[in-house]
Scaffold this motif. Structure first.
Motif, PDB file in Angstrom:
ATOM      1  N   ASP A 265       0.326  -1.480  -0.100  1.00 45.52           N
ATOM      2  CA  ASP A 265      -0.269  -0.007   0.117  1.00 45.52           C
ATOM      3  C   ASP A 265       0.931   1.214  -0.451  1.00 45.52           C
ATOM      4  O   ASP A 265       1.713   1.354   0.861  1.00 45.52           O
ATOM      5  CB  ASP A 265      -1.388   0.073   1.058  1.00 45.52           C
ATOM      6  CG  ASP A 265      -1.537   1.233   1.341  1.00 45.52           C
ATOM      7  OD1 ASP A 265      -1.548   2.188   1.370  1.00 45.52           O
ATOM      8  OD2 ASP A 265      -2.809   1.016   0.478  1.00 45.52           O
ATOM      9  N   VAL A 266       0.374   2.426  -1.031  1.00 49.19           N
ATOM     10  CA  VAL A 266       1.037   3.589  -0.765  1.00 49.19           C
ATOM     11  C   VAL A 266       1.267   4.065   0.680  1.00 49.19           C
ATOM     12  O   VAL A 266       1.781   5.175   0.620  1.00 49.19           O
ATOM     13  CB  VAL A 266       0.680   4.796  -1.825  1.00 49.19           C
ATOM     14  CG1 VAL A 266      -1.142   4.848  -1.624  1.00 49.19           C
ATOM     15  CG2 VAL A 266       1.287   5.679  -2.808  1.00 49.19           C
ATOM     16  N   ARG A 267       0.484   4.468   1.622  1.00 48.17           N
ATOM     17  CA  ARG A 267       0.571   4.765   2.574  1.00 48.17           C
ATOM     18  C   ARG A 267       1.648   3.882   3.656  1.00 48.17           C
ATOM     19  O   ARG A 267       2.379   4.685   4.766  1.00 48.17           O
ATOM     20  CB  ARG A 267      -0.843   4.837   3.322  1.00 48.17           C
ATOM     21  CG  ARG A 267      -1.843   5.536   2.188  1.00 48.17           C
ATOM     22  CD  ARG A 267      -2.802   6.122   3.674  1.00 48.17           C
ATOM     23  NE  ARG A 267      -3.920   7.052   2.763  1.00 48.17           N
ATOM     24  CZ  ARG A 267      -3.793   8.332   2.879  1.00 48.17           C
ATOM     25  NH1 ARG A 267      -3.203   9.294   3.377  1.00 48.17           N
ATOM     26  NH2 ARG A 267      -4.391   9.043   2.211  1.00 48.17           N
ATOM     27  N   VAL A 268       1.451   3.055   3.644  1.00 49.54           N
ATOM     28  CA  VAL A 268       3.010   2.203   3.649  1.00 49.54           C
ATOM     29  C   VAL A 268       4.345   1.896   3.274  1.00 49.54           C
ATOM     30  O   VAL A 268       5.190   2.817   4.436  1.00 49.54           O
ATOM     31  CB  VAL A 268       3.221   0.616   3.877  1.00 49.54           C
ATOM     32  CG1 VAL A 268       4.052  -0.386   4.350  1.00 49.54           C
ATOM     33  CG2 VAL A 268       1.616   0.017   4.831  1.00 49.54           C
ATOM     34  N   VAL A 269       4.425   2.860   2.282  1.00 51.53           N
ATOM     35  CA  VAL A 269       5.385   2.464   1.620  1.00 51.53           C
ATOM     36  C   VAL A 269       5.854   4.256   1.762  1.00 51.53           C
ATOM     37  O   VAL A 269       6.886   5.000   2.050  1.00 51.53           O
ATOM     38  CB  VAL A 269       5.188   2.718   0.031  1.00 51.53           C
ATOM     39  CG1 VAL A 269       6.597   2.746  -0.258  1.00 51.53           C
ATOM     40  CG2 VAL A 269       5.643   1.533  -0.313  1.00 51.53           C
ATOM     41  N   HIS A 275       8.168  10.012   4.334  1.00 54.30           N
ATOM     42  CA  HIS A 275       8.130  11.010   3.437  1.00 54.30           C
ATOM     43  C   HIS A 275       6.964  11.954   4.550  1.00 54.30           C
ATOM     44  O   HIS A 275       5.364  11.021   5.160  1.00 54.30           O
ATOM     45  CB  HIS A 275       6.789  10.749   2.163  1.00 54.30           C
ATOM     46  CG  HIS A 275       8.223  10.528   1.288  1.00 54.30           C
ATOM     47  ND1 HIS A 275       7.587  10.164   0.224  1.00 54.30           N
ATOM     48  CD2 HIS A 275       9.390  10.759   0.918  1.00 54.30           C
ATOM     49  CE1 HIS A 275       9.195   9.609  -1.166  1.00 54.30           C
ATOM     50  NE2 HIS A 275       9.773  10.132  -0.450  1.00 54.30           N
ATOM     51  N   ALA A 276       6.929  12.906   4.540  1.00 48.36           N
ATOM     52  CA  ALA A 276       5.110  14.396   4.927  1.00 48.36           C
ATOM     53  C   ALA A 276       4.451  14.006   4.731  1.00 48.36           C
ATOM     54  O   ALA A 276       3.060  13.968   5.645  1.00 48.36           O
ATOM     55  CB  ALA A 276       6.213  15.580   5.000  1.00 48.36           C
ATOM     56  N   SER A 277       4.491  13.433   3.408  1.00 51.55           N
ATOM     57  CA  SER A 277       2.743  13.178   3.082  1.00 51.55           C
ATOM     58  C   SER A 277       2.938  12.271   1.865  1.00 51.55           C
ATOM     59  O   SER A 277       3.922  12.060   0.988  1.00 51.55           O
ATOM     60  CB  SER A 277       2.733  14.792   1.979  1.00 51.55           C
ATOM     61  OG  SER A 277       1.689  14.783   1.154  1.00 51.55           O
ATOM     62  N   VAL A 278       1.567  11.371   1.775  1.00 50.90           N
ATOM     63  CA  VAL A 278       1.556  10.726   0.944  1.00 50.90           C
ATOM     64  C   VAL A 278       1.476  11.275  -0.677  1.00 50.90           C
ATOM     65  O   VAL A 278       2.198  10.459  -1.920  1.00 50.90           O
ATOM     66  CB  VAL A 278       0.411   9.924   1.191  1.00 50.90           C
ATOM     67  CG1 VAL A 278      -1.194  10.402   0.762  1.00 50.90           C
ATOM     68  CG2 VAL A 278      -0.002   8.926   0.516  1.00 50.90           C
ATOM     69  N   THR A 279       1.119  12.130  -0.579  1.00 53.81           N
ATOM     70  CA  THR A 279       1.425  12.759  -2.676  1.00 53.81           C
ATOM     71  C   THR A 279       2.882  12.418  -2.621  1.00 53.81           C
ATOM     72  O   THR A 279       2.799  12.347  -4.109  1.00 53.81           O
ATOM     73  CB  THR A 279       0.976  14.358  -2.527  1.00 53.81           C
ATOM     74  OG1 THR A 279      -0.644  14.570  -2.005  1.00 53.81           O
ATOM     75  CG2 THR A 279       1.127  14.918  -3.659  1.00 53.81           C
ATOM     76  N   THR A 280       3.757  13.302  -1.918  1.00 55.20           N
ATOM     77  CA  THR A 280       5.503  12.430  -2.488  1.00 55.20           C
ATOM     78  C   THR A 280       5.767  11.404  -2.565  1.00 55.20           C
ATOM     79  O   THR A 280       5.860  11.585  -3.809  1.00 55.20           O
ATOM     80  CB  THR A 280       6.005  13.122  -1.187  1.00 55.20           C
ATOM     81  OG1 THR A 280       5.533  14.412  -0.952  1.00 55.20           O
ATOM     82  CG2 THR A 280       7.800  12.892  -1.678  1.00 55.20           C
ATOM     83  N   THR A 281       4.712  10.900  -2.022  1.00 57.66           N
ATOM     84  CA  THR A 281       4.908   9.227  -2.691  1.00 57.66           C
ATOM     85  C   THR A 281       4.444   8.442  -3.744  1.00 57.66           C
ATOM     86  O   THR A 281       5.333   7.615  -4.205  1.00 57.66           O
ATOM     87  CB  THR A 281       4.548   7.884  -1.371  1.00 57.66           C
ATOM     88  OG1 THR A 281       5.615   8.577  -0.139  1.00 57.66           O
ATOM     89  CG2 THR A 281       5.813   6.251  -1.632  1.00 57.66           C
ATOM     90  N   GLN A 282       3.404   8.960  -3.968  1.00 54.02           N
ATOM     91  CA  GLN A 282       2.702   8.424  -5.015  1.00 54.02           C
ATOM     92  C   GLN A 282       3.327   9.083  -6.524  1.00 54.02           C
ATOM     93  O   GLN A 282       3.208   8.047  -6.967  1.00 54.02           O
ATOM     94  CB  GLN A 282       1.453   9.546  -4.999  1.00 54.02           C
ATOM     95  CG  GLN A 282       0.528   8.611  -3.957  1.00 54.02           C
ATOM     96  CD  GLN A 282      -1.119   9.816  -3.776  1.00 54.02           C
ATOM     97  OE1 GLN A 282      -0.599  11.051  -4.287  1.00 54.02           O
ATOM     98  NE2 GLN A 282      -2.305   9.775  -3.660  1.00 54.02           N
ATOM     99  N   ILE A 283       4.374   9.653  -6.941  1.00 52.10           N
ATOM    100  CA  ILE A 283       5.151   9.518  -8.537  1.00 52.10           C
ATOM    101  C   ILE A 283       5.402   8.251  -8.333  1.00 52.10           C
ATOM    102  O   ILE A 283       5.665   7.863  -9.685  1.00 52.10           O
ATOM    103  CB  ILE A 283       6.025  10.713  -7.422  1.00 52.10           C
ATOM    104  CG1 ILE A 283       7.092  10.999  -9.403  1.00 52.10           C
ATOM    105  CG2 ILE A 283       7.049   9.859  -6.692  1.00 52.10           C
ATOM    106  CD1 ILE A 283       7.634  12.386  -9.069  1.00 52.10           C
ATOM    107  N   TYR A 284       5.629   7.470  -7.409  1.00 56.13           N
ATOM    108  CA  TYR A 284       5.950   5.643  -7.208  1.00 56.13           C
ATOM    109  C   TYR A 284       5.170   4.949  -7.724  1.00 56.13           C
ATOM    110  O   TYR A 284       5.441   4.062  -8.540  1.00 56.13           O
ATOM    111  CB  TYR A 284       6.952   5.155  -6.298  1.00 56.13           C
ATOM    112  CG  TYR A 284       8.104   5.992  -5.797  1.00 56.13           C
ATOM    113  CD1 TYR A 284       9.342   5.720  -6.213  1.00 56.13           C
ATOM    114  CD2 TYR A 284       7.441   7.097  -5.015  1.00 56.13           C
ATOM    115  CE1 TYR A 284      10.709   5.860  -5.435  1.00 56.13           C
ATOM    116  CE2 TYR A 284       9.230   7.891  -4.213  1.00 56.13           C
ATOM    117  CZ  TYR A 284      10.265   7.571  -4.621  1.00 56.13           C
ATOM    118  OH  TYR A 284      11.648   7.639  -4.328  1.00 56.13           O
ATOM    119  N   THR A 285       3.993   5.336  -7.771  1.00 53.71           N
ATOM    120  CA  THR A 285       3.045   4.969  -8.138  1.00 53.71           C
ATOM    121  C   THR A 285       2.464   4.861  -9.727  1.00 53.71           C
ATOM    122  O   THR A 285       2.275   3.897 -10.596  1.00 53.71           O
ATOM    123  CB  THR A 285       1.156   5.126  -7.988  1.00 53.71           C
ATOM    124  OG1 THR A 285       1.242   6.865  -7.764  1.00 53.71           O
ATOM    125  CG2 THR A 285       1.470   4.851  -6.007  1.00 53.71           C
TER     126      THR A 285
END
Length: 304
Positions: A265-269, A275-285
């Motif tokens: 799940d992206v929130r786990v990653v 990352h402070a925001s899930v938006t930052t992580t979502q680039i990996y998706t």
């Protein structure tokens, strides 16, 4: 027609060169960009910046995007640079008193597109990890460092910042200190933990200087630097024959992408990366979506 636009452009470029110390390449690019702008204004019968309206600047920007008989459409980066040059020209002219209003102020350059992180394939990561072998202290350190980077998704600065007390071999976790002093506890895989324990038992004692708490040490017994850690990764990639570009963040990018490809799940990653925001992580998706698209395109009977 009294054409004063080239004069204003020349004054602006002189200002950039003398007052702002702009690089030669920047000045050359701006000169080309503003030359195109001057031709555009001349074609409209506008001989002075004081005659230019916001609508003129908007139309110029639209022409850059669409292209014409003389120019192809500009790439986003070139479009942004040209509009920055035009905005700078009008802002300078306002400051100099040549115009009463900066008509280009509201015409914003396009925001840069999000660049996809460069992730290696699993086989390339394994090849890099296995390229470091041997039982001498430096080899044990280098293997442990690379294993930790890939297993935890740590930034290089976080990995070299590890102290011995940050490693919990019982719970199989490490405490990472991220940006802004934030801490996070992340799990560490068995291969990485085995490499780390081998280094702590057989490698680190040969490198350590008195009073040093750092896990990863240089040959003088002090904490390993980010630059040296980066060199460890680059050397391992060269030995492994990995031809893809390998940067200080390569293993971190690969860590995130491989987790998402595996169904995480992206929130786990997000939590694992700090990352402070899930938006930052979502680039990996986006990387994962590209992978899915490629598989679909080659596998679906109605894809073509």
């Amino acid at each position: 027609m009294n054409d004063r636009v080239p004069e204003r452009i020349s004054a602006y470029l002189d200002h950039l060169a003398v007052e702002r110390g702009a690089a030669r390449n920047t000045l050359s690019a701006y000169r080309r960009d503003l030359g195109r702008y001057a031709h555009f204004l001349a074609d409209r019968g506008l001989g002075d910046l004081i005659e230019v309206t916001e609508a003129d600047v908007v139309d110029f920007a639209g022409g850059l995007r669409e292209g014409d008989d003389d120019y192809p459409p500009l790439a986003q980066s070139s479009l942004a640079r040209t509009l920055i040059a035009v905005r700078g020209l009008h802002k300078f002219s306002l400051a100099e008193g040549s115009v009463a209003v900066n008509v280009a102020a509201a015409v914003k350059p396009p925001a840069p597109g999000r660049r996809l992180p460069k992730a290696l394939g699993v086989s390339d990561v394994v090849a890099i990890l296995e390229a470091v072998g041997g039982d001498d202290p430096r080899a044990l350190r280098d293997r442990a460092l690379l294993e930790v980077l890939y297993s935890t998704g740590a930034r290089i600065s976080e990995a070299v910042g590890l102290d011995v007390d940050d490693v919990d071999t019982v719970d199989r976790s490490v405490l990472l200190r991220g940006k802004g002093g934030k801490q996070r506890l992340v799990p560490i895989g068995r291969p990485a933990l085995a490499a780390l324990e081998a280094y702590l038992v057989r490698g680190r004692p040969a490198l350590i200087a008195r009073g040093t708490a750092a896990v990863f040490l240089n040959v003088r017994g002090g904490r390993l630097s980010r630059q040296s850690a980066w060199q460890v990764l680059r050397t391992a990639a060269e030995r492994a024959g990995v031809t893809a570009t390998v940067s200080p963040h390569t293993l971190r990018h690969s860590f995130a992408t491989h987790l998402l490809d595996g169904g995480a799940d992206v929130r786990v990653v997000q939590e694992l990366l700090g990352h402070a925001s899930v938006t930052t992580t979502q680039i990996y998706t986006m990387v994962t979506a590209n992978t899915l698209r490629e598989v679909w395109a080659t596998s679906h009977p109605r894809a073509r």
